[in-house]
Enzyme design. Structure first.
Site, mmCIF file in Angstrom:
data_model
loop_
_atom_site.group_PDB
_atom_site.id
_atom_site.type_symbol
_atom_site.label_atom_id
_atom_site.label_comp_id
_atom_site.label_asym_id
_atom_site.label_seq_id
_atom_site.Cartn_x
_atom_site.Cartn_y
_atom_site.Cartn_z
ATOM 1 C CE LYS A 52 26.180 24.833 24.530
ATOM 2 N NZ LYS A 52 25.499 24.512 23.271
ATOM 3 C CB SER A 60 28.080 22.172 21.569
ATOM 4 O OG SER A 60 26.880 23.161 21.389
ATOM 5 C CB SER A 70 24.465 22.109 20.093
ATOM 6 O OG SER A 70 25.651 22.074 19.225
#
Lengths: 93, 487
Positions: free
Chosen positions: B79, B154, B178
């Site tokens: 990420k 996210s 997330s």
């Protein structure tokens, strides 16, 4: 309801420059969210301690000794503007 | 099956038997990326050259007869809020569009030691604020199961990449759901570990008392392997917990006889799609059939979690994001009259709408006159929420619930109404407030879209979570297997 004046005050504290449209939008949206958050007032928390952190860790220290640190060039590599070994910014005074 | 759809442990077995090389695995994954990335858009940055070089190093180690770690030669997507030395780390924000970290996050150092192969940096909601990746400043990632739908967020890029075969495993971060919610939407496994079990050093902070890095994988075994590699105490993170780290694969026995599981009724209420509730009820039958004792329980303060979370997370964010001022790195507004003007214009142009909204909310909650009514009250409610879990875990080893109220929603469906978007995290954010671990694993389908089930554990109870998740997966009672996605 969060007034436009309050929005402007909070924006200044947060160092954000908002357009007139943004001010109106945030006034409404923040009001909605805070209205939802008012629910928290329903709970009697007079005898409840706050939890800012879930771990029972306190005062985590390391040994005080010198070590390697990042070189000046590495630190300045991402600088938007620099002069010699300094970050350069617009005038402050 | 194609190499890019195998699991890390399957590929590891093939590597040590010399049936394939690490370079072949990496090439297969990048071939897949070339084929489908146009439709999925999971990555912000690809690191093919370094990946191939890393893979060749692994092949040399194998050829030299060295014993390799379970993640050696395994492609992993990161990420884009974890610092990678020399590789752009943007948090999907304009304000960090050009930021190249001078150091690695601890998790990256550990993956490097394990000789895993980084494929690239994945898309996300800007600064991890969002539940759909629609808040990325660059582009929205698509759900591989239905490209009109969001992958969740996210960590949407990481989950979509794992689901679409664009990596083998990935790392995400979870502040209110997330990792788990995108794992649910994309039909993969996502673990949000106990607060303090994985170092946050080098993770760009959103809400420091809630953020935690964790694995996103195709099965539970891979989850345990990645968690083994990244967890453990780190002196560089003062909130990292010193604890005895077990080998988490030792919990993958398939035996859960006598395990006590509670199903909190507040997580099965009106706000949850009836079809999702049905999926969860079916999974309860599976756990009972495997010998677990499952019964209904209660977490009475659940309804207060959402407002408490949004006040605390945004308060912490408003403080954490004060560092983006255009002085030392990232975007700077160039024509400023003075320094305050530069701060304000840099931040206004550099941050997206949701980030600004959260800075505003957090600043308001912390400002004079409102601190006690909002921030301090939320901290006290956090104590009550944590107390609910403590009480439940006196009786149960695990709690079981949905991950999200529904399956993946369509792009644009919720973006205009922040409160509606926040509701998507209703089943996950209490877990961050309590600092405890929880996994999302594929539990079934609603309208041909994957739906996750959530197993919640005691602090540092990842072993029990993985034990139960593995038993469920191996039972084959539900479709836990990855579908071969036609994208």
């Amino acid at each position: 309801m969060i007034s436009l004046k309050e929005v402007e005050h909070v924006a200044l504290l947060g160092r954000l420059k908002l357009t007139e449209e943004e001010k109106k939008l945030y006034s409404k949206q923040l009001s909605d969210i805070l209205e939802h958050a008012r629910k928290l007032q329903d709970l009697d928390t007079a005898n409840v301690p706050p939890t800012s952190h879930v771990l029972p860790l306190q005062n985590v220290f390391r040994e005080d000794r010198t070590g390697e640190h990042m070189t000046t060039e590495k630190v300045l590599a991402n600088a938007p503007d620099r002069q010699d070994d300094y970050f350069k910014v617009p005038r402050i005074l | 099956m194609e190499l890019y759809y195998l699991t890390a442990h399957q590929l590891h077995d093939m590597l040590i038997k010399k049936e394939i090389s690490a370079e072949e695995i990496t090439r297969a994954v990048f071939g897949r990326i070339e084929a489908v990335e146009d439709k999925i858009r999971a990555y912000v940055t690809l690191t093919r050259e370094t990946a191939e070089r890393q893979a060749r190093e692994v092949d040399k180690s194998i050829a030299a007869g060295e014993k390799i770690s379970p993640l050696a030669g395994i492609p992993i997507a990161i990420k884009d809020n974890m610092c990678t030395a020399g590789v752009r780390t943007t948090c999907a924000s304009k304000i960090l569009y050009n930021f190249v970290p001078p150091y690695n996050a601890t998790v990256i150092e550990r993956l490097n030691e394990a000789l895993s192969v980084m494929t690239g940096k994945t898309n996300m909601d800007e600064f991890a604020m969002g539940s759909s990746t629609e808040n990325s400043a660059f582009f929205t990632t698509c759900n591989p199961w239905d490209t009109d739908r969001v992958p969740g967020g996210s960590s949407g890029g990481s989950a979509a990449a794992v689901a679409a075969g664009e990596t083998i495993v990935a790392l995400g971060s979870d502040t209110g759901g997330s990792i788990r919610q995108p794992a649910s939407y994309c039909g993969v496994v996502g673990l949000k570990p106990t607060y303090g079990s994985v170092s946050r050093f080098g993770l760009v902070a959103y809400a420091s008392s809630l953020d935690q890095i964790g694995p996103i994988t195709r099965d539970v075994t891979d989850c345990a392997l990645v968690f083994n590699a990244i967890s453990g105490h780190d002196p560089q993170d003062s909130t990292s917990a010193p604890y005895d780290q077990p080998d988490y694969t030792s919990y993958l026995t398939g035996d859960i006889k006598g395990l006590k599981i509670g199903v909190p009724k507040e997580y099965m209420g009106e706000g949850i799609d009836p079809a999702v509730r049905e999926v969860i009820r079916e999974t309860v039958k599976v756990f009972s059939g495997l010998g677990a004792q499952v019964e209904e329980t209660s977490l009475p303060h659940s309804e207060y979690a959402l407002p408490a979370y949004y006040l605390l997370a945004t308060a912490e964010a408003s403080s954490n994001l004060a560092r983006y001022d255009g002085v030392r790195y990232g975007y700077r507004y160039k024509e400023a009259e003075d320094i305050v003007d530069m701060f304000m214009k840099t931040r206004s142009e550099g941050f997206g709408a949701e980030v600004k909204r959260r800075i505003m909310l957090g600043t308001y909650a912390l400002s004079a006159g409102y601190y006690d009514a909002f921030y301090n009250q939320a901290l006290k409610v956090r104590t009550l929420i944590k107390g609910d879990f403590d009480q439940a875990f006196e009786k149960y080893d695990l709690l079981l619930s949905p991950v999200a109220p529904g399956p993946a929603f369509k792009r644009g469906e919720k973006i205009a109404d922040p409160l509606q978007m926040y509701m998507v995290d209703i089943c996950t954010l209490s877990i961050n407030l309590a600092g405890i671990p929880a996994i999302s694993l594929p539990g079934g389908f609603v309208n041909k879209l994957p739906v996750g089930l959530q197993l919640i554990g005691k602090p540092f109870g990842e072993g029990d979570i993985l034990r139960a998740a593995y038993a469920f997966e191996q039972s084959g009672a539900r479709c836990c297997k990855l579908n071969l996605l036609q994208v």
